[in-house]
Scaffold this motif. Structure first.
Motif, PDB file in Angstrom:
ATOM      1  N   THR A  64       0.846  -1.185   0.000  1.00 13.47           N
ATOM      2  CA  THR A  64       0.000   0.000   0.000  1.00 13.47           C
ATOM      3  C   THR A  64       0.881   1.235   0.000  1.00 13.47           C
ATOM      4  N   ARG A  66       1.351   4.820   0.982  1.00 16.12           N
ATOM      5  CA  ARG A  66       0.754   5.680   2.001  1.00 16.12           C
ATOM      6  C   ARG A  66       1.644   6.868   2.280  1.00 16.12           C
ATOM      7  N   SER A  68       2.274   7.782   5.434  1.00 17.24           N
ATOM      8  CA  SER A  68       3.110   7.271   6.529  1.00 17.24           C
ATOM      9  C   SER A  68       2.569   5.896   6.912  1.00 17.24           C
ATOM     10  N   ASN A  70       0.788   2.817   8.288  1.00 21.17           N
ATOM     11  CA  ASN A  70      -0.501   2.644   8.933  1.00 21.17           C
ATOM     12  C   ASN A  70      -0.332   1.867  10.234  1.00 21.17           C
ATOM     13  N   MET A  71       0.646   0.976  10.217  1.00 20.27           N
ATOM     14  CA  MET A  71       0.872   0.143  11.398  1.00 20.27           C
ATOM     15  C   MET A  71       2.276   0.380  11.905  1.00 20.27           C
ATOM     16  N   GLN A  72       2.381   0.695  13.179  1.00 20.81           N
ATOM     17  CA  GLN A  72       3.701   0.877  13.761  1.00 20.81           C
ATOM     18  C   GLN A  72       3.994  -0.285  14.683  1.00 20.81           C
ATOM     19  N   ASN A 112      -9.744   4.435   1.237  1.00 20.56           N
ATOM     20  CA  ASN A 112      -9.935   5.381   2.337  1.00 20.56           C
ATOM     21  C   ASN A 112     -10.842   4.720   3.363  1.00 20.56           C
ATOM     22  N   ASN A 114     -12.712   4.841   7.293  1.00 26.21           N
ATOM     23  CA  ASN A 114     -13.038   5.511   8.550  1.00 26.21           C
ATOM     24  C   ASN A 114     -14.300   4.895   9.139  1.00 26.21           C
ATOM     25  N   ASP A 231      -6.088   7.887   1.723  1.00 27.82           N
ATOM     26  CA  ASP A 231      -5.351   7.175   2.783  1.00 27.82           C
ATOM     27  C   ASP A 231      -4.254   6.319   2.170  1.00 27.82           C
ATOM     28  N   GLY A 232      -4.616   5.664   1.088  1.00 28.06           N
ATOM     29  CA  GLY A 232      -3.620   4.789   0.485  1.00 28.06           C
ATOM     30  C   GLY A 232      -4.065   4.264  -0.855  1.00 28.06           C
ATOM     31  N   GLU A 271       4.031   0.134   2.147  1.00 27.82           N
ATOM     32  CA  GLU A 271       3.855  -0.789   3.277  1.00 27.82           C
ATOM     33  C   GLU A 271       3.458  -2.179   2.794  1.00 27.82           C
TER      34      GLU A 271
END
Ligand SMILES: Nc1ncnc2c1ncn2[C@@H]1O[C@H](COP(=O)(O)OP(=O)(O)O)[C@@H](O)[C@H]1O
Ligand SMILES: [Mg+2]
Lengths: 413, 274
Positions: A64, A66, A68, A70-72, A112, A114, A231-232, A271
Motif C-alpha cells: 500500500t 501511504r 506514513s 498505517n501500522m507501527q 480510504n 473511517n 489514505d492509500g 507498506e
C-alpha cells in the motif's frame, strides 16, 4: 534386564500406587499442561497472523502506498512522528500516475477508511467501518457477493451514492429483509444498497462483516478525507517478482512527482505485510520464552517431587533390590529399572498434561478471541521434556539403588 | 579336626553320594595361588571377613580353608554367630572377603568387581534363604523367572523353563499365586525352583527350614535330599543336628574357624545320633 521388562515393571508400580503416582505427577502434569496451552496459543496466534491477518488483511504480494505507515511496530520516536506529519499528502492524480506505471496484471485501488455513523429506518444508528474505494478493490480483497453487484468505474466517476455492505451491516440495518435497493444513510447521506458481501468471519473477536464499501468519490469521501487526499493506494501483484517490480515503479513515479533528489529519503511509505510478519515473529519468540518460563518452574518442582518419591521408593524397596541383586541383577539393571520407572511415571504425567493442555487451549480458543493450534512439535517436545524430567529426577535415586550392598539390602525388613 | 576317614575312597559309593576325602581337601586348600582342578567347585584358602564397627573390628571369619567337590552334599553347622552366614554369603558371591582366596569352578572370584559377581551369582549360584526372599507382588512364576530375566533369556523360553522348575517342586498348580497366597513350605519350594532355574553349579541354602514347622521342614529336606541324589552340589547351613544328618558331610564352624569337617557318620557319632 531388557528395556521392555523395565517398562512393564514401571507400569505395574504405577498401577499399584495410583493415588500416590497421581500426586507425584501433579507438577509435571501442570507444567506440561501450561506448556502445551501457552505454546498452542502462541502458535495459534502466529498462524493467525501469517495466514489470516497478513494474508487477508494485509494481503499476500500486496503493498500500500501511504503517506506514513498505517501500522507501527515497536517504538517510534517523537521525531519520526513529526517527520511523518510533515510529509505531503497523496492525492488521486498521483495515485493515477502510479497506477498507469504499474506492470500489467496488477490491480490497484484507492482505499480510504473511517468509522462513520450509518442508519436505516429499521434500526438504530451504528458505527460502521466505511471504505471509499474503486471497483478493483473487490478483486484485490477477493470479495465475493452473495447478492447484488459491486459498483462500476462509471459510478466512481459520477460519485454515485451506492454501497456494498457486509452481512453484519445487512442484518443490523435490514433485519429479515432483503437489503438490495434499500436506503442506508451514512453520515446523513442516502446510499442505495447494491450488493451484500459473503461472510468474512472475525479476527481476534472483531467482526470483519461490519463494514460498507462505496466509491471514494461518493458523499462519504468528504467525511473520510475532507481535504480530498487519499489514505492509500492498495496494489496487488501476481507474484513476488512482480510485487518487487511494482514497488520499484511506484517508488520511481512518486519520487519523480515529488522531485526528490537522489540523496533525499522517500517522503511516502510503501507498506507490505513483511514488516508485520517480522514483528509477529519477534513477538512470538518473546511470548514463547516468557510463556514457557512459568511451566518450567512447574517442571522443576515436578522433578524434585519425582526425585523425592523415587528416593522413598528405593528405600521402601531395599529388600527387593537385594533380592534382585542376589539373583544376578547388575548395577545397570537396577539403575535402568528405576530410571525407566521415573521416566515412565513422568511421561505418564506429561501425556495427561498434554491432553489437559490441549483441552485448555481449545477452551481458551472457544471462549476468548485468542486462537489456538496444538502444534505437533510441542507435543513431541512435551513428551521429550516429560521423559527428560523423569530421567534427570531418577538418576540420583537410581544410582543409590544400584550401589546398594546386596547383603545389607537383603537384611532390611 | 579328626582324620579318622582320611584315605577313604570318595567316588563311586553305590547308593550314597560322593564325598571328598580329607587328604584330597587338604592338598587342594594348602597350595596358595594354585588354580584348583575343575572337579573342585569351591575352594577357599585362608578366607577372612572382618567388619569394622566404628573402630572395633569384628572377625566373622578368621581364615577358613574349605574345598568342596562337584556333587557333594555338605551341611554347615555351628553356634549362632560362628560365621556360617558370612561364609555362605562369600561362597554365594554376595560378599567379598577381607583376605584370602575363593575359587569357584577354578575361577578366582575373590577379586572380582560388583558386576562380575552379579554374573556369577546369576549363572553359577542358586541361593535359598531362611526368609524365602520372594518378591511379594510377583507371582510364583514371575519370581522363578527373575534369574532368567537377568540372564537375558527371551520371554517365551523363560516362561517355559520357569514352569518346568515349578513342576519339579510340585507347584505347577500354584504358578499364578502370589507369595502371600502360599504356605511357608510352598514359598520355600518356589525359592528352590528359582534357585535352580538357571542350572547353577551350586545350590546354597542358609537355614532353609528355619522358618518352617517340623513337618514342613522334613518335606523341604526331602527336596534337597533328592536334588543331591540327582547330582546337584548342595551346601546347607543349619543348626539342627537331625537336619544336618541328611548331608553326607558336615562342616562345623566355631568363632570364624572350621572346628571339624567330616563324614556325617562321624558327626552323628559325635552328637549321639548314630
Ligand atoms: N554386616 C555385619 N556387620 C558387623 N558384624 C557382622 C555383620 N554380619 C555379621 N557380623 C558378625 O559376624 C559374626 C558372624 O555372623 P554370622 O555369619 O551371621 O553368624 P551365623 O550365621 O553363624 O549366626 C557375628 O558376630 C556377627 O555379629
Ligand atoms: Mg546365620
Amino acid at each position: 534386564m531388557p528395556f521392555f521388562e523395565a517398562i512393564k515393571l514401571a507400569l505395574s508400580q504405577i498401577r499399584v500406587q495410583k493415588l500416590k503416582s497421581f500426586f507425584t505427577l501433579l507438577g509435571v502434569m501442570i507444567g506440561v499442561m501450561f506448556l502445551i496451552a501457552v505454546v498452542s496459543i502462541v502458535e495459534g496466534m502466529s498462524r493467525y497472523m501469517t495466514e489470516e491477518f497478513a494474508g487477508r488483511i494485509l494481503g499476500v504480494n500486496q503493498f500500500t502506498l501511504r503517506r506514513s505507515p498505517n501500522m507501527q511496530f515497536g517504538d517510534v520516536s517523537e521525531e519520526t512522528w513529526r517527520a511523518w506529519a510533515r510529509r505531503p499528502r497523496i492525492y488521486p492524480p498521483e495515485a493515477k500516475q502510479v497506477r498507469d506505471a504499474l506492470p500489467s496484471g496488477t490491480h490497484a485501488a484507492i482505499e480510504n477508511i473511517n468509522f462513520l455513523t450509518a442508519e436505516s429506518v429499521f434500526a438504530r444508528p451504528r458505527q460502521v467501518m466505511s471504505v471509499g474505494t474503486e471497483p478493483e478493490y473487490f478483486d484485490i480483497k477477493k470479495y465475493r457477493l452473495t447478492s447484488g453487484r459491486a459498483f462500476s468505474e462509471q459510478e466512481v466517476l459520477r460519485g454515485s451514492p451506492v454501497v456494498v455492505i457486509g452481512v453484519d451491516v445487512a442484518e443490523h440495518f435490514f433485519p429479515n429483509l432483503d437489503p438490495l435497493g434499500r436506503e442506508l444513510r451514512i453520515v446523513g447521506q442516502p446510499f442505495q444498497v447494491i450488493g451484500v458481501l459473503e461472510k468474512q468471519g472475525s479476527l481476534f473477536g472483531f467482526s470483519l462483516d461490519r463494514f460498507a464499501i462505496a466509491p471514494y468519490t461518493s458523499p462519504i469521501g468528504n467525511h473520510i478525507n475532507p481535504r480530498g487526499d487519499i489514505d492509500g493506494l492498495v496494489v496487488q501483484a501476481m507474484d513476488e517478482v512482480v510485487l518487487g517490480d511494482a514497488m520499484e515503479e511506484t517508488r520511481g513515479v512518486m519520487r519523480s512527482i515529488r522531485r526528490l533528489q537522489p540523496s533525499d529519503p522517500d517522503n511516502f511509505e510503501l507498506e507490505t505485510s513483511a514488516g508485520a510478519l517480522s514483528f509477529f515473529a519477534q513477538l512470538k519468540g518473546k511470548l514463547v520464552v516468557f510463556g514457557t518460563a512459568l511451566p518450567a518452574i512447574g517442571l522443576i518442582v515436578g522433578a524434585l517431587v519425582i526425585m523425592n518419591i523415587m528416593l522413598v521408593a528405593v528405600a521402601e524397596r531395599t529388600r527387593e533390590i537385594g533380592i534382585r541383586k542376589a539373583l544376578g541383577a547388575r548395577r545397570r539393571d537396577i539403575m535402568r529399572q528405576f530410571l525407566v520407572e521415573a521416566a515412565t511415571l513422568s511421561l505418564f504425567g506429561a501425556a495427561i498434561g498434554i491432553v489437559l493442555g490441549a483441552a485448555m487451549a481449545k477452551l481458551i480458543a472457544a471462549t476468548t478471541p485468542l486462537p489456538a493450534a496444538v502444534a505437533l512439535w510441542s507435543v513431541i517436545a512435551a513428551l521429550a521434556v516429560g521423559a527428560g524430567v523423569g530421567i534427570v529426577a531418577g538418576i540420583y535415586p537410581a544410582n543409590r539403588a544400584a550401589r546398594m550392598d546386596p547383603i545389607l539390602a537383603l537384611r532390611q525388613e | 579336626m579328626s582324620d579318622t576317614y582320611s584315605g577313604d575312597t570318595t567316588l563311586g559309593i553305590t547308593g550314597e553320594h560322593a564325598i571328598s576325602s580329607t587328604a584330597e581337601r587338604r592338598a587342594v586348600v594348602t597350595s596358595p595361588g594354585a588354580t584348583p582342578s575343575r572337579e573342585w567347585v569351591i575352594v577357599t584358602r585362608g578366607l577372612k571377613r572382618e567388619y569394622d564397627m566404628g573402630g572395633e573390628v569384628v572377625r566373622a571369619l578368621r581364615g577358613v580353608d574349605v574345598a568342596i567337590r562337584r556333587n557333594e552334599y555338605v551341611a554347615i553347622m555351628g553356634p549362632s554367630g560362628s560365621g556360617k552366614s558370612t561364609l555362605m554369603n562369600l561362597i554365594g558371591c554376595l560378599d567379598t572377603p577381607t583376605a584370602g582366596e575363593y575359587w569357584l569352578n577354578g575361577v578366582l572370584v575373590s577379586k572380582m568387581e560388583d558386576d562380575e559377581l552379579a554374573r556369577v551369582r546369576n549363572k553359577e549360584i542358586g541361593f535359598v534363604f531362611q526368609t524365602f526372599n520372594l518378591l511379594p507382588r510377583a507371582t510364583a512364576l514371575h519370581n522363578v523367572e527373575l534369574p532368567l530375566v537377568y540372564a537375558g533369556i527371551p520371554a517365551d523360553e523363560r516362561k517355559k523353563r520357569a514352569k518346568e522348575a515349578l513342576e519339579a517342586v510340585q507347584l505347577d498348580n500354584r504358578m499364578h499365586h502370589k507369595p502371600n497366597e502360599l504356605s511357608g513350605g510352598q514359598r520355600q519350594r518356589v525359592a528352590i525352583a528359582r534357585a535352580l532355574v538357571n542350572r547353577p553349579s551350586i545350590l546354597l541354602a542358609d537355614e532353609p527350614t528355619g522358618n518352617l514347622d517340623s513337618a514342613t521342614s522334613t518335606e523341604i529336606m526331602k527336596v534337597f535330599e533328592s536334588l543331591a541324589r540327582s547330582g546337584q552340589t548342595v551346601i546347607m547351613v543349619t543348626h539342627e543336628a537331625d537336619i544336618a544328618a541328611h548331608a553326607r558331610r558336615v562342616v562345623v564352624l566355631r568363632d570364624g574357624l572350621i572346628a571339624s569337617d567330616d563324614r556325617r557318620e562321624a558327626f552323628k557319632a559325635q552328637v549321639g545320633l548314630a
